[in-house]
Design a protein around this motif. Structure first.
Motif, mmCIF file in Angstrom:
data_model
loop_
_atom_site.group_PDB
_atom_site.id
_atom_site.type_symbol
_atom_site.label_atom_id
_atom_site.label_comp_id
_atom_site.label_asym_id
_atom_site.label_seq_id
_atom_site.Cartn_x
_atom_site.Cartn_y
_atom_site.Cartn_z
ATOM 1 N N LYS A 67 0.690 -1.212 -0.005
ATOM 2 C CA LYS A 67 -0.191 -0.015 0.039
ATOM 3 C C LYS A 67 0.776 1.110 0.000
ATOM 4 O O LYS A 67 0.592 2.264 -0.260
ATOM 5 C CB LYS A 67 -1.051 0.030 1.371
ATOM 6 C CG LYS A 67 -0.077 0.085 2.689
ATOM 7 C CD LYS A 67 -1.326 0.068 3.792
ATOM 8 C CE LYS A 67 -0.323 0.322 5.137
ATOM 9 N NZ LYS A 67 -1.413 0.346 6.235
ATOM 10 N N HIS A 68 2.085 1.073 0.400
ATOM 11 C CA HIS A 68 3.125 2.199 0.425
ATOM 12 C C HIS A 68 3.602 2.540 -0.881
ATOM 13 O O HIS A 68 4.224 3.718 -0.970
ATOM 14 C CB HIS A 68 4.075 2.021 1.305
ATOM 15 C CG HIS A 68 3.754 1.766 2.691
ATOM 16 N ND1 HIS A 68 3.181 2.515 3.770
ATOM 17 C CD2 HIS A 68 3.857 0.703 3.498
ATOM 18 C CE1 HIS A 68 3.022 2.331 4.724
ATOM 19 N NE2 HIS A 68 3.399 1.027 4.868
ATOM 20 N N VAL A 69 3.383 1.867 -1.963
ATOM 21 C CA VAL A 69 4.113 1.909 -3.206
ATOM 22 C C VAL A 69 3.886 3.478 -3.817
ATOM 23 O O VAL A 69 4.957 4.260 -4.181
ATOM 24 C CB VAL A 69 3.780 0.944 -4.481
ATOM 25 C CG1 VAL A 69 4.147 1.421 -5.693
ATOM 26 C CG2 VAL A 69 4.213 -0.374 -4.071
ATOM 27 N N LYS A 70 2.663 3.720 -4.039
ATOM 28 C CA LYS A 70 2.253 5.270 -4.605
ATOM 29 C C LYS A 70 2.893 6.326 -3.667
ATOM 30 O O LYS A 70 3.415 7.402 -4.218
ATOM 31 C CB LYS A 70 0.797 5.142 -4.635
ATOM 32 C CG LYS A 70 0.150 4.489 -5.845
ATOM 33 C CD LYS A 70 -1.242 4.608 -6.021
ATOM 34 C CE LYS A 70 -1.734 3.924 -7.003
ATOM 35 N NZ LYS A 70 -3.138 3.971 -7.559
ATOM 36 N N VAL A 95 10.355 -0.545 -3.221
ATOM 37 C CA VAL A 95 11.175 0.479 -3.934
ATOM 38 C C VAL A 95 10.995 -0.057 -5.504
ATOM 39 O O VAL A 95 10.987 1.045 -6.184
ATOM 40 C CB VAL A 95 12.547 0.432 -3.456
ATOM 41 C CG1 VAL A 95 13.367 1.203 -4.430
ATOM 42 C CG2 VAL A 95 12.534 0.945 -2.106
ATOM 43 N N TRP A 96 11.210 -1.092 -5.882
ATOM 44 C CA TRP A 96 11.178 -1.711 -7.216
ATOM 45 C C TRP A 96 9.843 -1.089 -7.986
ATOM 46 O O TRP A 96 9.938 -0.628 -9.055
ATOM 47 C CB TRP A 96 11.333 -3.164 -7.318
ATOM 48 C CG TRP A 96 11.364 -3.511 -8.767
ATOM 49 C CD1 TRP A 96 10.520 -4.572 -9.271
ATOM 50 C CD2 TRP A 96 12.259 -3.810 -9.627
ATOM 51 N NE1 TRP A 96 10.464 -4.715 -10.452
ATOM 52 C CE2 TRP A 96 11.835 -4.548 -10.794
ATOM 53 C CE3 TRP A 96 13.674 -3.111 -9.666
ATOM 54 C CZ2 TRP A 96 12.646 -4.588 -12.119
ATOM 55 C CZ3 TRP A 96 14.497 -3.331 -10.800
ATOM 56 C CH2 TRP A 96 14.035 -3.993 -11.824
ATOM 57 N N GLN A 97 8.805 -1.509 -7.202
ATOM 58 C CA GLN A 97 7.389 -1.301 -7.768
ATOM 59 C C GLN A 97 7.273 0.513 -7.750
ATOM 60 O O GLN A 97 6.718 0.870 -8.742
ATOM 61 C CB GLN A 97 6.150 -1.712 -6.829
ATOM 62 C CG GLN A 97 6.222 -3.144 -6.780
ATOM 63 C CD GLN A 97 6.061 -3.856 -8.360
ATOM 64 O OE1 GLN A 97 5.128 -3.252 -8.920
ATOM 65 N NE2 GLN A 97 6.566 -4.962 -8.666
ATOM 66 N N ALA A 98 7.753 1.263 -6.853
ATOM 67 C CA ALA A 98 7.423 2.549 -6.879
ATOM 68 C C ALA A 98 8.364 3.211 -7.920
ATOM 69 O O ALA A 98 8.099 4.168 -8.728
ATOM 70 C CB ALA A 98 8.156 3.039 -5.635
ATOM 71 N N LEU A 99 9.569 2.675 -8.240
ATOM 72 C CA LEU A 99 10.411 3.305 -9.312
ATOM 73 C C LEU A 99 9.877 2.898 -10.795
ATOM 74 O O LEU A 99 10.085 3.817 -11.589
ATOM 75 C CB LEU A 99 11.878 2.727 -9.230
ATOM 76 C CG LEU A 99 12.510 3.041 -8.006
ATOM 77 C CD1 LEU A 99 14.281 2.403 -8.127
ATOM 78 C CD2 LEU A 99 12.809 4.677 -7.773
ATOM 79 N N LYS A 100 9.263 1.922 -10.742
ATOM 80 C CA LYS A 100 8.599 1.441 -12.179
ATOM 81 C C LYS A 100 7.566 2.716 -12.695
ATOM 82 O O LYS A 100 7.341 2.587 -13.801
ATOM 83 C CB LYS A 100 8.085 0.209 -12.033
ATOM 84 C CG LYS A 100 8.979 -0.750 -11.924
ATOM 85 C CD LYS A 100 8.247 -2.334 -11.728
ATOM 86 C CE LYS A 100 7.110 -2.650 -12.592
ATOM 87 N NZ LYS A 100 6.600 -3.998 -12.097
ATOM 88 N N GLY A 101 6.973 3.537 -11.523
ATOM 89 C CA GLY A 101 6.132 4.404 -11.876
ATOM 90 C C GLY A 101 6.709 5.855 -12.209
ATOM 91 O O GLY A 101 5.890 6.815 -12.506
#
Length: 368
Positions: A67-70, A95-101
């Motif tokens: 839930k923290h990704v965005k 972090v990986w998911q966050a950086l993809k955006g």
């Protein structure tokens, strides 16, 4: 250069110590240092050394942590770092998911460090996803290549962990005030051989082997000795600690083994020890608990595998024993207690100064 390091917590351990050392080196070299963790006892020291600390609960291994990704993505954009360095699996996934955006033209360079020889599975694979990867030993490097073959086309850099040569040097001695306090608390350790093992109380460290060794030493050596076990048992490992205490009682060793819990003065404890051990039941990627005492001239015994092997091969080859070889473990212990084969080389390879310089050089290489 602006760097953010991600680590689960800042309580204790080799990874956490490395984060502190790297943060201090960044600040001393006029870079901007940030660390993200869920907090811990080392935070005050981190901040005192000039690093910005940010609390994010990215350490819990469950789906709700995503839930923290965005919000993390938005925060990273606001900080605008040059480098993001992930040092643990769960934070790395977020972090990986966050950086993809984040658009490529403003996305920071990502680097991971292989600190452990993790179980080979989908969850662990995250540490091999970045293009830039640091391995902390040859053992960690081989683990990465063997288990994640796609990593062979990655930018992999072997950078050994290290200790501060100003803090850990041959013939280091604690001050008299510390000694007085120690012997007041543990009077039975005076004029006694101390056999020490440090690490979190968990089955991974396999403290049963040291307890069994204590029984064998008692039966085969004229030397007075005590076993010192320095480490804390987190909640889930209290049951394991109780099992160890039951084994000690069954062997009639209750007066011979001390559980010291977490200690900030572990260097001083090493310095009054006769031997320090690492007998983990799985190979370790590095082995700071062996390197620190060796660097101040204390003999160590550890298994002939993983990062522990690399350190002992370089500094004290006599201390190597084959995994689970109880006879060799006992014989080498007895020989060292008798004063034999104590020839420890000066540590000039596994140094914090080397680690920090090579890591900062690596950061600059991948951010340019």
């Amino acid at each position: 250069m602006k760097v953010i390091q991600f680590v689960p917590t800042l309580d204790s351990g080799g990874v956490e110590q490395g984060v502190l050392e790297m943060s201090r080196a960044l600040v001393e070299n006029n870079h901007e240092s940030h660390v993200v963790s869920a907090g811990g006892r080392l935070v005050d020291q981190l901040i005192k050394n000039g690093t910005h600390h940010h609390i994010w609960n990215l350490h819990k291994k469950n789906i709700f942590t995503f839930k923290h990704v965005k919000s993390l993505r938005k925060w990273i954009i606001s900080i605008n770092p040059d480098i993001i360095h992930v040092r643990s699996r769960m934070p790395a996934w977020i972090v990986w998911q966050a950086l993809k955006g984040i658009p490529l033209n403003i996305r920071p360079s990502l680097v991971s460090t292989i600190h452990g020889l993790y179980s080979v599975n989908f969850y662990s694979a995250i540490m091999s996803k970045p293009q830039n990867i640091i391995t902390v030993s040859k053992a960690a490097n081989e683990y990465l290549i063997k288990n994640y073959t796609k990593s062979t086309n990655k930018n992999i850099k072997l950078i050994y962990r290290g200790i501060d040569e100003k803090e850990y040097y041959q013939n280091y001695k604690p001050d008299q005030a510390w000694l007085n306090q120690w012997y007041e608390m543990y009077p039975d350790t005076r004029n006694t051989k101390l056999l020490t093992i440090a690490g979190r109380i968990s089955p991974l460290k396999d403290f049963e082997k040291i307890i069994s060794l204590a029984k064998s030493v008692k039966d085969n050596s004229p030397h007075r000795f005590k076993i010192l076990i320095a480490g804390e048992a987190k909640d889930k490992h209290q049951k394991y600690l109780n099992t160890l205490k039951e084994k000690i009682k069954s062997l009639n060793l209750e007066g011979d083994i001390y559980f010291l819990n977490f200690r900030k003065d572990i260097k001083n404890i090493y310095s009054i020890s006769s031997i320090v051990y690492n007998t983990s039941n799985k190979p370790e990627s590095f082995g700071r608990s062996i390197l620190e005492p060796l660097s101040i001239g204390i003999p160590c015994i550890g298994y002939n595998r993983g990062g522990v092997k690399e350190i002992l091969e370089t500094l004290f080859p006599y201390g190597l024993v084959e995994p689970d070889d109880k006879e060799s473990l006992l014989n080498k212990t007895l020989a060292i207690l008798d004063g034999d084969n104590i020839n420890i080389k000066e540590n000039t390879e596994f140094l914090t100064s080397n680690m920090c310089k090579e890591t900062i050089d690596f950061y600059q290489e991948i951010s340019s």
